[in-house]
Scaffold this active site. Structure first.
Site, short mmCIF file in Angstrom:
data_model
loop_
_atom_site.label_atom_id
_atom_site.label_comp_id
_atom_site.label_asym_id
_atom_site.label_seq_id
_atom_site.Cartn_x
_atom_site.Cartn_y
_atom_site.Cartn_z
CB THR A 13 -0.79 -0.21 1.52
OG1 THR A 13 0.27 -0.03 2.40
CG2 THR A 13 -1.39 -1.63 1.34
N GLY A 14 0.47 2.26 -0.74
CA GLY A 14 1.36 3.17 -0.90
C GLY A 14 2.27 3.03 -1.45
N GLY A 15 2.61 2.01 -2.64
CA GLY A 15 3.26 1.91 -3.01
C GLY A 15 3.74 2.33 -4.92
N GLY A 18 8.50 6.50 -3.07
CA GLY A 18 8.88 7.11 -1.67
C GLY A 18 8.94 5.29 -1.17
CB ILE A 19 9.41 3.87 2.20
CG1 ILE A 19 10.58 4.40 2.72
CG2 ILE A 19 9.85 2.12 2.46
CD1 ILE A 19 10.08 4.77 4.25
N GLY A 20 7.72 2.55 -0.26
CA GLY A 20 6.41 1.81 -0.64
C GLY A 20 7.06 1.25 -1.72
CB SER A 138 7.85 6.10 12.34
OG SER A 138 8.59 6.90 12.78
CE1 TYR A 151 3.77 9.92 9.59
CE2 TYR A 151 5.26 9.92 11.79
CZ TYR A 151 5.09 9.49 10.73
OH TYR A 151 5.67 9.21 9.61
N1 LIG Z 1 10.07 9.31 5.42
C1 LIG Z 1 10.46 9.04 6.64
O1 LIG Z 1 11.53 9.43 6.71
C2 LIG Z 1 9.72 7.60 7.00
C3 LIG Z 1 10.30 7.92 8.27
C4 LIG Z 1 9.41 6.45 8.84
C5 LIG Z 1 8.23 6.35 8.11
N2 LIG Z 1 7.92 6.44 7.29
C6 LIG Z 1 6.51 6.37 7.23
O2 LIG Z 1 6.77 5.27 5.97
C7 LIG Z 1 5.33 5.00 4.89
C8 LIG Z 1 6.19 5.80 3.62
O3 LIG Z 1 6.30 7.65 3.33
P1 LIG Z 1 7.12 7.44 2.37
O4 LIG Z 1 7.94 8.80 2.60
O5 LIG Z 1 8.08 6.68 1.85
O6 LIG Z 1 6.24 8.84 2.04
P2 LIG Z 1 5.47 9.39 0.35
O7 LIG Z 1 6.75 9.13 -0.64
O8 LIG Z 1 4.80 10.39 0.37
O9 LIG Z 1 4.84 7.42 0.22
C9 LIG Z 1 3.71 7.36 0.78
C10 LIG Z 1 3.33 6.69 -0.46
O10 LIG Z 1 1.72 6.55 0.07
C11 LIG Z 1 0.14 6.60 -0.58
N3 LIG Z 1 -0.90 7.18 0.70
C12 LIG Z 1 -0.39 8.08 1.63
N4 LIG Z 1 -2.08 7.89 2.06
C13 LIG Z 1 -2.51 7.02 1.37
C14 LIG Z 1 -3.97 6.51 1.36
N5 LIG Z 1 -4.88 7.06 2.81
N6 LIG Z 1 -4.36 5.83 1.17
C15 LIG Z 1 -2.88 4.69 0.13
N7 LIG Z 1 -2.26 5.22 -0.23
C16 LIG Z 1 -1.47 6.16 0.68
C17 LIG Z 1 0.95 7.85 -1.55
O11 LIG Z 1 0.25 8.30 -2.51
P3 LIG Z 1 -0.84 8.94 -2.36
O12 LIG Z 1 -1.02 10.31 -1.74
O13 LIG Z 1 -1.44 9.24 -4.04
O14 LIG Z 1 -2.09 8.41 -1.86
C18 LIG Z 1 2.49 7.83 -1.26
O15 LIG Z 1 2.88 7.07 -2.55
C19 LIG Z 1 4.77 5.66 5.59
O16 LIG Z 1 4.00 5.32 6.46
C20 LIG Z 1 4.88 7.17 6.23
O17 LIG Z 1 4.64 7.25 7.57
C21 LIG Z 1 8.29 7.36 6.50
#
Ligand SMILES: NC(=O)c1ccc[n+]([C@@H]2O[C@H](COP(=O)([O-])OP(=O)(O)OC[C@H]3O[C@@H](n4cnc5c(N)ncnc54)[C@H](OP(=O)(O)O)[C@@H]3O)[C@@H](O)[C@H]2O)c1
Length: 250
Positions: A13-15, A18-20, A138, A151
């Site tokens: 999910t959220g692929g 970023g990380i996804g 996180s 958050y």
């Molecule tokens: N980057 C960091 O430093 C960090 C650190 C700790 C944890 N995380 C966690 O890692 C995960 C991925 O984050 P990321 O940093 O890779 O950021 P990101 O690039 O914003 O990726 C998040 C992805 O999830 C999708 N998304 C968000 N809300 C959604 C929803 N309700 N339903 C379906 N898709 C959804 C977004 O696409 P759409 O907006 O198009 O839906 C986006 O593609 C998150 O859970 C974040 O909290 C990140």
């Protein structure tokens, strides 16, 4: 060397970014077919093209139960099962306790907590015995980063789910674990700064809090998720694996 996820069906999910996205790529490199979800159709479809023919993009908001029902109906038709589930979708915005609105509170809990809960609940009929679930929390699950309280609390809830589900799903030999990234350079992190200068300063400040002296890359989380999703971690259950350059432990 044999691939770690040969013949597996994975959902990320959220692929789309970023990380996804990095994890979906790793899953495919390890022999899996992958379904990626997100709310923005174009972003998602571009990501699926980037990953290649083993990827399918399905638009779905994790916070919407109707979207999840539709998602699982499509996966059932397409693949019939989900061996590996990476519940990754989520995000957050800065606001101190005085400034959080009801709308922001609900949006964050809908995506990060309700979304993760029902993503897993509704996937269960498709997950065969022996499947694996990885939840993306996180380091903030155990930290009180100021102006990030909502958050932070959502991620503590995600961590909690893995404890309960490890017990509840043990008879089906489904393992549940949490990956908890430190600061990772993603579009999600970029979204926290108003402009390029602010983003640069924010990242430099975070790097100083990491014993390894830098922020991480998405692929460094992806590699860990492959470990937790595969048989390499066969006796690992209910843990929170911090991938944070030492931020929480040191
Ligand atoms: N980057 C960091 O430093 C960090 C650190 C700790 C944890 N995380 C966690 O890692 C995960 C991925 O984050 P990321 O940093 O890779 O950021 P990101 O690039 O914003 O990726 C998040 C992805 O999830 C999708 N998304 C968000 N809300 C959604 C929803 N309700 N339903 C379906 N898709 C959804 C977004 O696409 P759409 O907006 O198009 O839906 C986006 O593609 C998150 O859970 C974040 O909290 C990140």
């Amino acid at each position: 060397m044999s691939k770690k996820l040969e013949g597996k069906i994975a959902l990320v999910t959220g692929g789309g970014t970023g990380i996804g996205l990095a994890t979906a790529k790793r899953f495919v490199a390890e022999g899996a077919k992958v379904v990626i979800t997100g709310r923005r159709k174009e972003v998602l479809e571009a990501a699926a093209r980037e990953i290649g023919p083993a990827a399918t993009a399905i638009q779905a908001d994790s916070g919407s139960l109707a979207d999840l029902d539709q998602l699982y109906a499509e996966i059932k038709q397409l693949h019939g099962k989900i061996d590996v589930l990476f519940a990754n979708a989520g995000g957050g915005k800065f606001a101190t306790i005085e400034n959080v609105t009801e709308e922001q509170f609900d949006q964050t809990f809908d995506s990060n907590v309700k979304g993760v809960f029902f993503t897993v609940q509704k996937a269960l009929p498709l997950i065969p015995d022996g499947g694996t679930i990885v939840l993306n929390a996180s380091v903030v699950s155990v930290k009180g980063i100021p102006a990030f309280g909502v958050y932070n609390a959502t991620k503590a809830a995600v961590r909690s789910f893995a404890r309960t589900w490890t017990n509840e799903l043990k008879d089906r030999k489904i393992r549940v674990n949490v990956v908890s990234p430190g600061p990772i350079d993603t579009p999600g992190m970029d979204g926290l700064g108003a402009n390029e200068e602010e983003r640069k300063q924010f990242k430099a400040g975070l790097a100083q809090q990491v014993p390894l002296g830098r922020i991480g890359e998405s692929d460094e989380i992806a590699k860990t998720v492959v470990f937790l999703a595969s048989d390499d971690s066969s006796f690992v259950a209910g843990i929170e694996l911090f991938v944070d350059g030492g931020m929480v432990q040191v």
